[in-house]
Design a protein around this motif. Structure first.
Motif, short mmCIF file in Angstrom:
data_model
loop_
_atom_site.label_atom_id
_atom_site.label_comp_id
_atom_site.label_asym_id
_atom_site.label_seq_id
_atom_site.Cartn_x
_atom_site.Cartn_y
_atom_site.Cartn_z
N ARG A 20 -80.05 -103.44 36.55
CA ARG A 20 -78.89 -102.55 36.68
C ARG A 20 -78.22 -102.32 35.33
NH1 ARG A 20 -81.32 -102.53 40.69
NH2 ARG A 20 -80.63 -103.01 42.82
N ARG A 96 -69.00 -95.62 46.44
CA ARG A 96 -69.76 -95.57 47.70
C ARG A 96 -71.02 -96.44 47.59
NH1 ARG A 96 -74.07 -92.16 47.01
NH2 ARG A 96 -73.91 -90.90 45.12
N GLY B 328 -68.81 -104.78 37.24
CA GLY B 328 -67.75 -103.77 37.26
C GLY B 328 -67.06 -103.63 38.61
N MET B 329 -67.26 -104.57 39.50
CA MET B 329 -66.66 -104.43 40.82
C MET B 329 -65.39 -105.27 40.99
SD MET B 329 -68.46 -102.18 42.25
CE MET B 329 -69.15 -101.40 40.79
N ARG B 334 -65.12 -101.17 34.16
CA ARG B 334 -65.86 -100.30 35.09
C ARG B 334 -66.00 -98.94 34.42
NH1 ARG B 334 -64.07 -99.26 41.31
NH2 ARG B 334 -64.59 -101.47 41.48
N GLU B 337 -67.08 -94.06 36.90
CA GLU B 337 -66.78 -93.89 38.31
C GLU B 337 -66.43 -92.44 38.64
OE1 GLU B 337 -64.12 -96.42 41.50
OE2 GLU B 337 -63.42 -96.25 39.44
N ASP B 341 -70.27 -88.06 41.75
CA ASP B 341 -69.90 -88.94 42.86
C ASP B 341 -70.91 -90.08 42.88
OD1 ASP B 341 -68.91 -90.06 45.17
OD2 ASP B 341 -70.10 -88.75 46.46
N PRO B 342 -70.80 -90.96 41.89
CA PRO B 342 -71.87 -91.96 41.71
C PRO B 342 -71.86 -93.01 42.81
CG PRO B 342 -70.05 -92.42 40.23
CD PRO B 342 -69.70 -91.15 40.91
N SER B 343 -73.04 -93.58 43.06
CA SER B 343 -73.15 -94.71 43.97
C SER B 343 -72.70 -95.97 43.23
CB SER B 343 -74.60 -94.89 44.42
OG SER B 343 -75.37 -95.31 43.31
N VAL B 344 -72.51 -97.03 43.98
CA VAL B 344 -72.09 -98.29 43.37
C VAL B 344 -73.15 -98.77 42.36
CG1 VAL B 344 -73.06 -99.83 45.13
CG2 VAL B 344 -71.00 -100.51 43.91
N GLU B 345 -74.42 -98.54 42.68
CA GLU B 345 -75.47 -98.99 41.74
C GLU B 345 -75.42 -98.20 40.44
OE1 GLU B 345 -79.35 -99.24 43.36
OE2 GLU B 345 -78.81 -100.96 44.61
N GLN B 346 -75.12 -96.91 40.54
CA GLN B 346 -75.03 -96.12 39.31
C GLN B 346 -73.86 -96.59 38.45
OE1 GLN B 346 -75.05 -92.37 41.46
NE2 GLN B 346 -76.88 -91.71 40.33
N VAL B 347 -72.76 -96.92 39.10
CA VAL B 347 -71.59 -97.40 38.34
C VAL B 347 -71.90 -98.76 37.70
CG1 VAL B 347 -69.18 -98.14 38.51
CG2 VAL B 347 -69.94 -96.07 39.68
N GLY B 349 -74.84 -99.77 36.72
CA GLY B 349 -75.76 -99.50 35.61
C GLY B 349 -75.02 -98.96 34.40
N ARG B 350 -74.09 -98.05 34.64
CA ARG B 350 -73.32 -97.47 33.53
C ARG B 350 -72.40 -98.52 32.91
NH1 ARG B 350 -71.43 -91.98 36.79
NH2 ARG B 350 -73.50 -91.02 36.89
N ARG B 352 -72.73 -101.83 32.92
CA ARG B 352 -73.47 -102.88 32.20
C ARG B 352 -74.07 -102.35 30.89
NH1 ARG B 352 -74.93 -107.46 35.10
NH2 ARG B 352 -77.17 -107.40 34.67
N ALA B 353 -74.49 -101.08 30.89
CA ALA B 353 -75.01 -100.50 29.65
C ALA B 353 -73.90 -100.38 28.62
CB ALA B 353 -75.64 -99.14 29.92
#
Lengths: 101, 498
Positions: A20, A96, B328-329, B334, B337, B341-347, B349-350, B352-353
């Motif tokens: 991730r 989401r 980031g949760m 974070r 966001e 309309d990103p998913s939680v996994e996309q957020v 990934g962003r 952590r990068a």
């Protein structure tokens, strides 16, 4: 020295996605090169004849550690949420979690 | 009284206890020193002026009220930024935790506070303790007080530099593969990694849970022992905390007698890759130990040449798992966001990068690789077997000798930037310190002199069997006294003034 593993750009992209980490495409080649060098060096562990050696995961001979189940003071929800990037109704607010937009 | 910053921790505690100096004066002298030199050294990421002065005032009040003071009451200390301190920024040298103020104290922090130790602030470190130079901090490197163009070691370069630059007489470090001992070696200070499990890991942000261990940084062996005794001991909040008595490290440091002891020189931790001046000072120290009545013999640990490779599989594997919580949760950064309309996994990934630096990313990916299906047995599984062999090498060695010694690091401090983009060259700095972490045994580094070719500090490492940490302090204090008598004054007085 064992075979130096080849790590491709696609491998790095896959590892980054498993971990991730949304890596910029222009960084993939550099990471691929560095990971190949590191993996080539650490692959040296294969030279050790250790078939009959038990693995060691931990320095202490501990298996399970139990304590009595008793009520103790803990963080309040305000304290627990104090570092959260986003909060709603006393809970962590997250983006989401399902794929459909 | 600017001389207050030159006192040892033991002398400072005595001055406070006797009333010769107040704890507030002592704290203020160190805060002034930090203001004066830390712009150049950059040992601190955060200085807690208000908290330090309040803690010092509390010690002075307690003394005025006739309370019995603990052995380190009123002594200032620098806390590595990997330890939580309630309400005080804790970044672990990472952007991903920028601005995080933990809602709780680590057990080490709580014990320091209870002992009246005055926490001055949080020290710089390689991101999440991954590195040997403190250059992998997201907040810029720490500079070695001996030469500001050189690295202070890592990951605890901030703690070691703070002690070497007289910004604090004591500091807390954490040592996963040498992060207390190697910075001590290259800054001319004393650093100890206690036996695994001797000091609680509760509130120590984990890098590799089976290797991490907190310990003392100081300018003298006795000061390190006083701090060790303050932070060690069983903690029910850490299930890997050792439930047994703490060895009498302070008594051992005061004993300082190696007469009749058997000391082993590790054959595999010398030779190729070891700088000539490092080897020379080490050999001279061996002669001193012999002269004091120790029996010094060479001991072979045949699997040590594989320790580095095993470590750089085990550590990244544990690290990739431990650092998964920075997503980031629940705390920290974070990112991204609001972009679409990103998913939680996309957020994740962003975030952590954006939040992790290059070395953290390398090690997370390396661990992910080593643990993945198809590679697990060849990499992580095999590394764990090699770890068993390293522990067996130590066990066999300690049947022949009471302690083992080696140079702490193969070279003196190198230049900032020299190894930054060559991970493998950077990893080699830890070649002599890693075996102790893999086996869980204690190790100390103390100054052995200055290398003739560059005038920079050389560290000597002492290793003892698990839960025999007192032997480190006994041998270390004996050697320290002999070296001091040869030098005529403490080694840090040779450092250029800042």
């Amino acid at each position: 020295m064992s075979d130096t593993p080849s790590i491709t750009r696609a491998d790095v992209a896959h590892l980054a996605s498993l971990a991730r980490i949304d890596l910029p495409p222009e960084s993939l080649d550099h990471y691929a090169e560095q990971l190949a060098v590191i993996l080539g060096a650490v692959a040296q562990v294969a030279e050790v004849a250790a078939d009959d050696i038990p693995p060691m995961s931990h320095p202490l001979p501990l298996v399970n550690v139990f304590r009595t189940d008793e009520v103790r003071p803990s963080l309040t929800s305000d304290e627990a949420l104090s570092g959260a990037p986003s909060v709603e109704s006393d809970r962590f607010r997250v983006p989401r979690i399902l794929d459909e937009a | 009284m600017s001389d207050l910053i030159r006192l040892t921790a033991a002398e400072t505690a005595a001055a406070v206890a006797s009333g010769a100096a107040s704890a507030v004066e002592v704290a203020q002298a160190h805060l002034d020193r930090i203001s004066e030199v830390d712009e150049r050294v950059h040992a601190f990421l955060h200085v807690d002026t208000e908290g330090a002065l309040a803690a010092a005032a509390a010690v002075d009040s307690a003394r005025a009220a006739g309370a019995t003071l603990s052995p380190l009451a009123g002594v200032p200390l620098a806390l590595k930024d990997v330890m939580t301190q309630k309400g005080i920024p804790t970044t672990c040298g990472s952007r991903i935790l920028e601005g995080w103020r933990p809602p709780y104290d680590s057990t080490v922090t709580a014990r320091l506070k209870a002992a009246g130790v005055v926490i001055l602030g949080k020290t710089n470190m390689d991101e999440f303790a991954m590195g040997s130079s403190t250059e992998h901090s997201a907040y810029g490197p720490t500079h070695n007080p001996w030469d500001l163009d050189r690295i202070p070691g890592g990951s605890g370069g901030g703690s070691a530099a703070a002690v070497a630059a007289f910004e604090a007489p004591l500091a807390i470090g954490t040592d996963t593969g040498g992060s207390i001992r190697q910075p001590a070696a290259v800054t001319g200070t004393v650093g100890v990694k206690p036996t695994y499990g001797a000091v609680s890991r509760y509130g120590l942000v984990a890098l590799a849970s089976s290797l991490d261990q907190a310990g003392p940084c100081a300018r003298t062996v006795l000061d390190a022992a006083l701090l060790h005794a303050t932070i060690a001991g069983h903690d029910p909040l850490d299930s890997t905390s050792f439930d047994g008595p703490v060895p009498d490290v302070v008594g051992a440091a005061l004993r300082a007698d190696v007469q009749g002891m058997r000391i082993g020189v590790v054959k595999e931790l010398s030779g190729e890759g070891y700088q000539a001046g490092v080897q020379q000072r080490f050999d001279e120290a061996v002669a001193l130990l012999t002269g004091m009545g120790a029996e010094v013999v060479e001991v072979s640990c045949p699997n040590f040449p594989y320790a580095l490779a095993a470590y750089y599989l085990i550590l990244p594997s544990e690290c990739s798992s431990n650092l998964a919580k920075f997503d980031g949760m629940r705390f920290g950064l974070r990112v991204g966001e609001d972009d679409g309309d990103p998913s939680v996994e996309q957020v994740m990934g962003r975030t952590r990068a954006a939040g992790f630096g290059a070395e953290a990313i390398r090690r997370i990916m390396l661990g992910t690789y080593a643990l993945s299906a198809g590679y697990y047995d060849a990499y992580y599984g095999q590394a764990q077997k090699v770890r068993t062999l390293i522990a067996r090498d130590f066990a066999a060695a300690f049947e022949q000798v009471d302690v083992l010694i080696s140079p702490t690091a193969p070279t003196t401090a190198f230049k900032l930037g020299e190894k930054l983009d060559d991970p493998l060259a950077m990893y080699l700095n830890d070649v002599a310190t890693i075996p102790a972490n893999l086996a869980g045994i204690p190790g100390m580094s103390l100054p052995a002199g200055l290398a003739p070719e560059d005038g920079l500090p050389v560290g000597l490492q002492i290793m003892a069997p698990a839960m025999a940490d007192d032997r480190l302090y006994n041998v270390g204090a004996a050697l320290e006294a002999a070296l001091l008598s040869n030098w005529g004054r403490p080694i840090l007085q040779e450092a250029p003034s800042l």
